[in-house]
Write an enzyme that holds these catalytic residues in place. Sequence first.
Site, mmCIF file in Angstrom:
data_model
loop_
_atom_site.group_PDB
_atom_site.id
_atom_site.type_symbol
_atom_site.label_atom_id
_atom_site.label_comp_id
_atom_site.label_asym_id
_atom_site.label_seq_id
_atom_site.Cartn_x
_atom_site.Cartn_y
_atom_site.Cartn_z
ATOM 1 C CE LYS A 16 11.779 -97.041 -106.278
ATOM 2 N NZ LYS A 16 12.305 -98.130 -105.475
ATOM 3 C CG MET A 109 17.699 -94.853 -104.126
ATOM 4 S SD MET A 109 18.526 -93.517 -103.284
ATOM 5 C CE MET A 109 17.170 -92.796 -102.379
ATOM 6 N N GLY A 111 16.449 -94.039 -110.227
ATOM 7 C CA GLY A 111 17.082 -92.916 -110.931
ATOM 8 C C GLY A 111 16.772 -92.940 -112.426
ATOM 9 C CG ASP A 146 10.086 -98.160 -109.758
ATOM 10 O OD1 ASP A 146 9.135 -98.749 -109.230
ATOM 11 O OD2 ASP A 146 11.277 -98.497 -109.631
#
Length: 306
Positions: A16, A109, A111, A146
């Site tokens: 993301k 990001m 992960g 997230d």
Amino acid sequence: MSGTPIPALTVRAPAKINLHLGVGAPRPDGFHPLTTVYQAIGIYDDLQVGPGPGWEVQVRTASYLDRRHLPEPGHNIVDRAALLLAEHHGRDVTGLLIVDKEIPIAGGMAGGSADAAATLVGLDRLWGLGTSDQDLLRLAAALGSDVPFALLGGTALGTGRGEVVTPVVDHATWWWVVVPSAEGLSTPAVYRHFDELRPDADPEPPAAGDLLAALATGDPRRLAGALHNDLQAPAVDLRPDLGDLIATGEAAGALRGLVSGSGPTCVFLCESGNHAREVAGSLAQERAVVLVANGPVAGAHVVEPG
Ligand code: C5P
């Protein structure tokens, strides 16, 4: 590899980026209230999930990733996701998971969150649980801010500490150049530095109205002007090289460079796929790893059924 069975299904989960990351003053629980717009982009971790008598996790990494940033075996968010799902259904944790990582590790990001979401989806299938979407989202939220977005994918508004996600209509295809960093950056450290730099931060995070309006136009130039990340200043203060990288990418023609989430990965918005490949070619003259990806893409999903 040992004589372990061939994994039965493959789940793919995307990286993301945050198109808007508005951060408010910390809450009593220490988390920061967020108004964020997530976008899932086409850099993926793949999880192969198969049956096994015990519990085993193997992690394989793309050549450009630094394995030193991986968590210790047994302390991966994948282990926590498996345990949480098993506890929810009152069963044992069994299986063989092979994680193929492509998403930068400790890169801003999400992960790890992608791996957690893929684990929930994969083990739910493998164990034949039929967990409701609502329960999966709830378990995801318990694993990390997230993780619910990693299940949802696409483009979405995130509120709360980021875990309350609502899909946003986004019919465009946006092109990004993604430049990971050799050294990771700790998310808690960047939030702590935000608190140091912004002791006067409003409890209410900056709203995402401008970003959402720009997104709806489908025009990359409009979107470039509306990208916003409150964690960029603390990340660049901790890692001044990121500021240089953003300047280099913009000088190479990117519409806008931005720290991804808490960093240190930087992303560069481009006009088109061809434009992104041009900018990537230019950045590749001085950076070892430069990726091109488009978004939005799907959240964690089965790509190879068992
Ligand atoms: O939720 P997650 O485990 O991903 O968060 C990692 C860390 O990032 C938290 O422990 C906290 O320090 C910081 N964080 C925060 N506010 C958020 C999300 C994360 O302060 N909304």
